[in-house]
Design an enzyme around this catalytic site. Structure first.
Site, mmCIF file in Angstrom:
data_model
loop_
_atom_site.group_PDB
_atom_site.id
_atom_site.type_symbol
_atom_site.label_atom_id
_atom_site.label_comp_id
_atom_site.label_asym_id
_atom_site.label_seq_id
_atom_site.Cartn_x
_atom_site.Cartn_y
_atom_site.Cartn_z
ATOM 1 N N ASN A 387 -10.501 0.956 3.513
ATOM 2 C CA ASN A 387 -11.774 0.712 4.185
ATOM 3 C C ASN A 387 -11.554 0.244 5.620
ATOM 4 O O ASN A 387 -11.699 1.020 6.560
ATOM 5 C CB ASN A 387 -12.605 -0.306 3.400
ATOM 6 C CG ASN A 387 -14.073 -0.217 3.724
ATOM 7 O OD1 ASN A 387 -14.457 -0.041 4.873
ATOM 8 N ND2 ASN A 387 -14.931 -0.338 2.727
ATOM 9 N N ASP A 388 -11.179 -1.004 5.805
ATOM 10 C CA ASP A 388 -11.051 -1.549 7.156
ATOM 11 C C ASP A 388 -9.966 -0.835 7.959
ATOM 12 O O ASP A 388 -10.079 -0.714 9.183
ATOM 13 C CB ASP A 388 -10.726 -3.046 7.094
ATOM 14 C CG ASP A 388 -11.826 -3.824 6.383
ATOM 15 O OD1 ASP A 388 -13.006 -3.511 6.618
ATOM 16 O OD2 ASP A 388 -11.500 -4.722 5.588
ATOM 17 N N THR A 389 -8.921 -0.343 7.302
ATOM 18 C CA THR A 389 -7.811 0.297 8.018
ATOM 19 C C THR A 389 -8.138 1.704 8.495
ATOM 20 O O THR A 389 -7.325 2.328 9.174
ATOM 21 C CB THR A 389 -6.557 0.347 7.123
ATOM 22 O OG1 THR A 389 -6.875 1.040 5.910
ATOM 23 C CG2 THR A 389 -6.064 -1.049 6.808
#
Length: 460
Positions: A387-389
């Site tokens: 997700n964040d990466t």
């Protein structure tokens, strides 16, 4: 009784070399397993050599400690799933910090001399590492909310507690004979204040930063152990060298992880990242679902596929199905590569270990800098639980993620994201990728979803 104490220093020197060899071999996935064996053998030899310096009473106490600690560690290592490894690392690291603090306490109660200042420094670092690691464990385990816990005047309170802890330690070393309630009472105050500071220092740190925090506390534990090694009447050089190695390795890893997130160490520990979310930017577009059969068709006609795994793959234990999908695609002469972000998962190397466990060859794994130039020429990217990466918001000023190096999966012709639902990432930031025109979302458990894609692909 035969005096064998003369062999202790040579044995400790040998264990130092074993530690260094083990650490060196841990630097590459192909030799990491043997590196752990080397380091474990070194610790076993150092522990056995320590028995030669003890009397019968201490021998029994050490043996009891080894049985209890070793038994717990063995059971935990066997039972804890890979998804729980970050929590276990935090917990075990905390135990190391607690042990260092305990050694400091024993030495300070035994005697106050010129080396006591080292015991004080080692004690405060060990206590902070212990308390902070326990909070990190609780956040990762879900026993506490991962979001930062803040309150007005927090930094002032933290600083005041740290100063009081340092002053109480200084009184123990400088004026032991003048302490009104004796050294034990001030020592208790010293450790209580240190533990409170460790808790308050870690509470404002968000769950997304926990891997960096764990690494930093690991380095701190190594430093505490090294200082304790110097605080003995006869320095324990095995403790000193092992502590220095752990401290140096942990520090380098912490800096590398912070760099991978485009964050400074001070920002991680004092920035309260994730305490507030951006609300000035409205994402255009909508999330577009896709079915497993359609994904199979896209893969079947792809010329190149890249898989970007994340923590969701670990939770779903989908790595075996991912390996099966990889083999199936390659049997059709469709090349498959894996894009590994440095902080994918919740600890360094998390994805590498999971994929290696499933039998994925190491030469198929590529880090961010190696794989990013290839996304633009890739037909399909499968984002499995990341997700964040992979959030393009990192390219936009005003986003809390701004500047964080990510996997540029949005540049691919087609992006398929496997997600359980429409939730946000661990950092609590909305993901722009999910709303892109070239992105489709395959909802459901990752293991089941990949399994459906595999079955559909076999029928084509």
């Amino acid at each position: 009784m035969i005096d064998l104490s003369w062999i202790i220093d040579p044995v400790y020197i040998a264990t130092i070399f074993f530690f260094i060899i083990g650490l060196h071999r841990m630097s590459h996935p192909l030799t990491a397993r043997s590196g752990i064996v080397w380091a474990g053998a070194a610790m076993l030899i150092a522990t056995l050599a320590t028995f030669l310096t003890t009397n019968l009473t201490n021998f029994a106490l050490i043996a009891i400690g080894i049985v209890i600690g070793g038994g717990f560690g063995y059971i935990a290592a066997k039972k804890v799933a890979m998804t729980g490894m970050p929590q276990m690392v935090a917990l075990f690291n905390g135990m190391g910090g607690g042990a260092a603090a305990g050694i400091s306490a024993v030495e300070l109660l035994r005697t106050i001399d010129a080396t006591s200042s080292l015991a004080i420094i080692g004690g405060i670092i060990g206590a902070v590492s212990f308390a902070g690691s326990i909070i990190a464990f609780m956040k990762l385990q879900g026993w506490m909310r991962p979001r930062p816990v803040t309150f007005p005047g927090q930094q002032v309170v933290n600083t005041a507690i740290l100063v009081l802890a340092i002053l109480s330690g200084a009184f123990i070393v400088l004026t032991p004979a003048w302490l009104p309630f004796g050294v034990p009472m001030y020592l208790l105050l010293f450790f209580v204040l240190s533990l409170i500071f460790g808790v308050l220092m870690t509470l404002p740190i968000g769950g997304a930063d926990m891997p960096v925090v764990i690494s930093m506390y690991n380095a701190a534990t190594g430093l505490a152990v090294a200082l304790d090694g110097f605080s003995f009447a006869t320095p324990n050089y095995a403790m000193v060298i092992a502590g220095i190695i752990v401290g140096a390795a942990g520090s380098l890893l912490t800096l590398q992880m912070a760099k991978a997130m485009n964050r400074s160490i001070t920002n991680v520990f004092f920035g309260a990242f994730g305490a507030t979310e951006e609300d000035s930017h409205s994402i255009q577009g909508s999330m577009k679902p896709v079915e497993a059969n359609d994904v199979a068709v896209m893969l079947a006609y792809a010329n190149k596929v890249i898989i970007a795994p994340g923590y969701g793959m670990a939770v779903a234990q989908a790595q075996q199905k991912v390996k099966e999908l990889t083999d199936l695609l390659e049997s059709r002469n469709i090349p498959v590569k894996f894009a590994i972000h440095p902080v994918a998962g919740r600890m360094p190397g998390h994805m590498n270990v999971l994929l290696a466990e499933a039998g994925v060859a190491y030469d198929r794994l590529f880090d961010r800098d190696e794989i990013n130039p290839e996304f633009a020429g890739t037909d399909v990217v499968l984002v499995i639980g990341a997700n964040d990466t992979v959030n393009p918001a990192s390219h936009r000023q005003g986003s809390p993620l701004y500047g964080m190096p990510i996997l540029d999966v949005e540049q691919a012709k087609n992006v398929i994201v496997l997600k359980r639902g429409q939730g946000k990432g661990f950092a609590g930031i909305e993901n722009d990728l999910f709303y892109r025109d070239n992105t489709r979302l395959l909802y459901g458990d990752a293991q089941e979803s990949v399994g459906k894609v595999v079955q559909a692909l076999k029928k084509l």
